[in-house]
Write a protein that holds these residues in place. Sequence first.
Motif, PDB file in Angstrom:
ATOM      1  N   GLY A   1     -37.242  17.180  45.162  1.00  0.00           N
ATOM      2  CA  GLY A   1     -36.340  18.049  45.913  1.00  0.00           C
ATOM      3  C   GLY A   1     -37.098  18.842  46.960  1.00  0.00           C
ATOM      4  N   ASP A   2     -36.950  20.143  46.926  1.00  0.00           N
ATOM      5  CA  ASP A   2     -37.623  21.006  47.885  1.00  0.00           C
ATOM      6  C   ASP A   2     -38.881  21.629  47.296  1.00  0.00           C
ATOM      7  OD1 ASP A   2     -35.645  20.550  49.793  1.00  0.00           O
ATOM      8  OD2 ASP A   2     -34.352  22.088  48.915  1.00  0.00           O
ATOM      9  N   ALA A   3     -39.426  20.991  46.291  1.00  0.00           N
ATOM     10  CA  ALA A   3     -40.584  21.571  45.622  1.00  0.00           C
ATOM     11  C   ALA A   3     -41.793  21.649  46.538  1.00  0.00           C
ATOM     12  CB  ALA A   3     -40.928  20.748  44.373  1.00  0.00           C
ATOM     13  N   GLY A   4     -41.881  20.727  47.505  1.00  0.00           N
ATOM     14  CA  GLY A   4     -43.033  20.722  48.383  1.00  0.00           C
ATOM     15  C   GLY A   4     -44.270  20.275  47.636  1.00  0.00           C
ATOM     16  N   ALA A   5     -45.443  20.506  48.241  1.00  0.00           N
ATOM     17  CA  ALA A   5     -46.705  20.056  47.650  1.00  0.00           C
ATOM     18  C   ALA A   5     -47.274  21.115  46.732  1.00  0.00           C
ATOM     19  CB  ALA A   5     -47.694  19.700  48.757  1.00  0.00           C
ATOM     20  N   ALA A   6     -46.540  21.426  45.663  1.00  0.00           N
ATOM     21  CA  ALA A   6     -47.035  22.413  44.712  1.00  0.00           C
ATOM     22  C   ALA A   6     -48.288  21.872  44.043  1.00  0.00           C
ATOM     23  CB  ALA A   6     -45.959  22.700  43.660  1.00  0.00           C
ATOM     24  N   PRO A   7     -49.263  22.741  43.751  1.00  0.00           N
ATOM     25  CA  PRO A   7     -50.499  22.258  43.129  1.00  0.00           C
ATOM     26  C   PRO A   7     -50.245  21.726  41.731  1.00  0.00           C
ATOM     27  CG  PRO A   7     -50.432  24.659  43.140  1.00  0.00           C
ATOM     28  CD  PRO A   7     -49.284  24.184  43.977  1.00  0.00           C
ATOM     29  N   PHE A   8     -50.997  20.708  41.356  1.00  0.00           N
ATOM     30  CA  PHE A   8     -50.872  20.155  40.013  1.00  0.00           C
ATOM     31  C   PHE A   8     -51.304  21.205  39.001  1.00  0.00           C
ATOM     32  CE2 PHE A   8     -53.073  18.088  36.438  1.00  0.00           C
ATOM     33  CZ  PHE A   8     -51.985  17.447  35.873  1.00  0.00           C
ATOM     34  N   GLU A   9     -50.527  21.386  37.977  1.00  0.00           N
ATOM     35  CA  GLU A   9     -50.809  22.403  36.963  1.00  0.00           C
ATOM     36  C   GLU A   9     -51.267  21.740  35.678  1.00  0.00           C
ATOM     37  OE1 GLU A   9     -47.232  24.668  36.704  1.00  0.00           O
ATOM     38  OE2 GLU A   9     -47.726  25.879  38.451  1.00  0.00           O
ATOM     39  N   LYS A  10     -52.463  22.082  35.242  1.00  0.00           N
ATOM     40  CA  LYS A  10     -53.005  21.500  34.024  1.00  0.00           C
ATOM     41  C   LYS A  10     -52.388  22.174  32.798  1.00  0.00           C
ATOM     42  CE  LYS A  10     -57.478  20.622  36.216  1.00  0.00           C
ATOM     43  NZ  LYS A  10     -58.925  20.894  36.171  1.00  0.00           N
ATOM     44  N   PRO A  11     -52.218  21.420  31.735  1.00  0.00           N
ATOM     45  CA  PRO A  11     -51.683  22.038  30.516  1.00  0.00           C
ATOM     46  C   PRO A  11     -52.751  22.870  29.823  1.00  0.00           C
ATOM     47  CG  PRO A  11     -52.246  19.757  30.076  1.00  0.00           C
ATOM     48  CD  PRO A  11     -52.478  19.972  31.555  1.00  0.00           C
ATOM     49  N   VAL A  12     -52.330  23.937  29.202  1.00  0.00           N
ATOM     50  CA  VAL A  12     -53.212  24.773  28.392  1.00  0.00           C
ATOM     51  C   VAL A  12     -52.875  24.499  26.931  1.00  0.00           C
ATOM     52  CG1 VAL A  12     -53.869  27.137  27.803  1.00  0.00           C
ATOM     53  CG2 VAL A  12     -53.388  26.529  30.179  1.00  0.00           C
ATOM     54  N   TRP A  13     -53.883  24.282  26.122  1.00  0.00           N
ATOM     55  CA  TRP A  13     -53.606  23.937  24.724  1.00  0.00           C
ATOM     56  C   TRP A  13     -52.847  25.057  24.035  1.00  0.00           C
ATOM     57  CZ3 TRP A  13     -54.302  25.890  19.882  1.00  0.00           C
ATOM     58  CH2 TRP A  13     -53.989  25.011  18.830  1.00  0.00           C
ATOM     59  N   SER A  14     -51.925  24.668  23.192  1.00  0.00           N
ATOM     60  CA  SER A  14     -51.169  25.612  22.381  1.00  0.00           C
ATOM     61  C   SER A  14     -50.792  24.937  21.077  1.00  0.00           C
ATOM     62  CB  SER A  14     -49.894  26.045  23.111  1.00  0.00           C
ATOM     63  OG  SER A  14     -49.019  26.728  22.221  1.00  0.00           O
ATOM     64  N   ALA A  15     -50.758  25.711  20.019  1.00  0.00           N
ATOM     65  CA  ALA A  15     -50.301  25.190  18.731  1.00  0.00           C
ATOM     66  C   ALA A  15     -48.849  24.760  18.793  1.00  0.00           C
ATOM     67  CB  ALA A  15     -50.486  26.245  17.644  1.00  0.00           C
ATOM     68  N   ALA A  16     -48.141  25.192  19.839  1.00  0.00           N
ATOM     69  CA  ALA A  16     -46.729  24.834  19.997  1.00  0.00           C
ATOM     70  C   ALA A  16     -46.541  23.554  20.805  1.00  0.00           C
ATOM     71  CB  ALA A  16     -45.988  25.979  20.683  1.00  0.00           C
ATOM     72  N   SER A  17     -47.601  22.967  21.330  1.00  0.00           N
ATOM     73  CA  SER A  17     -47.468  21.752  22.122  1.00  0.00           C
ATOM     74  C   SER A  17     -47.033  20.587  21.248  1.00  0.00           C
ATOM     75  CB  SER A  17     -48.801  21.407  22.791  1.00  0.00           C
ATOM     76  OG  SER A  17     -49.766  21.039  21.811  1.00  0.00           O
ATOM     77  N   ARG A  18     -46.507  19.548  21.896  1.00  0.00           N
ATOM     78  CA  ARG A  18     -46.061  18.401  21.110  1.00  0.00           C
ATOM     79  C   ARG A  18     -47.228  17.686  20.435  1.00  0.00           C
ATOM     80  NH1 ARG A  18     -40.240  16.024  21.438  1.00  0.00           N
ATOM     81  NH2 ARG A  18     -39.275  18.063  21.563  1.00  0.00           N
ATOM     82  N   ALA A  19     -48.356  17.566  21.126  1.00  0.00           N
ATOM     83  CA  ALA A  19     -49.503  16.899  20.508  1.00  0.00           C
ATOM     84  C   ALA A  19     -49.905  17.631  19.233  1.00  0.00           C
ATOM     85  CB  ALA A  19     -50.673  16.839  21.485  1.00  0.00           C
ATOM     86  N   ALA A  20     -49.963  18.964  19.301  1.00  0.00           N
ATOM     87  CA  ALA A  20     -50.340  19.745  18.121  1.00  0.00           C
ATOM     88  C   ALA A  20     -49.259  19.689  17.049  1.00  0.00           C
ATOM     89  CB  ALA A  20     -50.617  21.185  18.518  1.00  0.00           C
ATOM     90  N   THR A  21     -48.005  19.737  17.465  1.00  0.00           N
ATOM     91  CA  THR A  21     -46.909  19.709  16.500  1.00  0.00           C
ATOM     92  C   THR A  21     -46.865  18.381  15.764  1.00  0.00           C
ATOM     93  OG1 THR A  21     -45.606  21.231  17.857  1.00  0.00           O
ATOM     94  CG2 THR A  21     -44.416  19.950  16.208  1.00  0.00           C
ATOM     95  N   TYR A  22     -46.954  17.281  16.507  1.00  0.00           N
ATOM     96  CA  TYR A  22     -46.957  15.973  15.859  1.00  0.00           C
ATOM     97  C   TYR A  22     -48.192  15.794  14.993  1.00  0.00           C
ATOM     98  CZ  TYR A  22     -43.088  14.586  18.934  1.00  0.00           C
ATOM     99  OH  TYR A  22     -41.880  14.498  19.579  1.00  0.00           O
ATOM    100  N   GLY A  23     -49.341  16.203  15.523  1.00  0.00           N
ATOM    101  CA  GLY A  23     -50.576  16.055  14.755  1.00  0.00           C
ATOM    102  C   GLY A  23     -50.558  16.852  13.472  1.00  0.00           C
ATOM    103  N   GLY A  24     -49.812  17.953  13.443  1.00  0.00           N
ATOM    104  CA  GLY A  24     -49.768  18.795  12.256  1.00  0.00           C
ATOM    105  C   GLY A  24     -48.741  18.386  11.223  1.00  0.00           C
TER     106      GLY A  24
END
Length: 339
Positions: free
Chosen positions: A83-106
């Motif tokens: 849409g109109d987002a433009g060239a927003a900078p790529f945002e890296k994920p920050v680890w969290s116990a609430a992330s899906r990788a952590a949730t599935y792994g747990g």
Amino acid sequence: MSALPPRRALALGAALIGGAALLTPLGIASLRRSGAERVEPPAAGPVASASAAAPADAGELLLEDGGASLVADAGAGLLDGGGDAGAAPFEKPVWSAASRAATYGGLSSDACDREMKRRGIPHAPAARGAPLVDLPVRLTGALHGVTFRGDGVAKPRSTSPFDIADCRLVLALDDLAAFLATRGIAEVVHVSMHRPAPAGAVAPKKKAQAKPQASKKAPKGAGKAAKPGGRPPKKPAPAPARPSQHALGLAIDVAALVKADGTRLEVKADWHGAIGAPPCGPGSEPKEPTPQAIELREIICAVHASGLFNVVLTPNANEAHADHFHLDIKRDAHYFLVE
């Protein structure tokens, strides 16, 4: 090429799962994201959560949407060019116990099995061939219309050990398939999921809390030098080999994505990257900016930004990954990494 097309490529910050939208069904606060620091494995010691702490018994928590919010919020942004987002900078994920990788792994084995059944994921137990996989299963049908097929395996119900996956990886693949379906992907061709471990490798055990030990008397002769001619002390046994995430059934190597119209996005032929170059964000532009190269980056960078997998490796990582994307969940990892 100085930058990817602004309306498509760097709508990647929207990501595969869309942070808060993905975590809303869990009742967990959204992830904070940081584009300034490189995410690396921690050197030592505990790592604080980057967002709200996980609720009690998170390992037993069953997810309610099965990736549906992923499609509703992230898929649209990627399909319409941002849409109109433009060239927003790529945002890296920050680890969290609430992330899906952590949730599935747990998840415990029982909780993971219940979630697979609740979602109606077509699967069958894999009784043999993967001794280090905690809950080995085989996919027996498509996920959200997307088929996962081993390279060279023609039968839909393969008996190859390379098609075995741990239940936790299957839940992540279910979410991944929901997203890929929004991109018109009908088939994921993989090199392998499970791969046998080297001889002597053992599955990692969950760390138990250390119990205080009663003081013991030092054994007789302790601290004294060995007598001349006496037997030398025995060398400690070498530590068992640490198995790879493939041996644990928690990784998949993706070689190609096939669209419903037959178009193939081949990692080896279409990535056009360079070893050592970042796969996402500034400096990640392909050497040949073909539509296939741009779309592969959109997909893989969205997957990384989603926090669905702990590790994402591309052909930019090293020669060993020249023909595939490696995606894995590490049950004890407190970080996200893309190379």
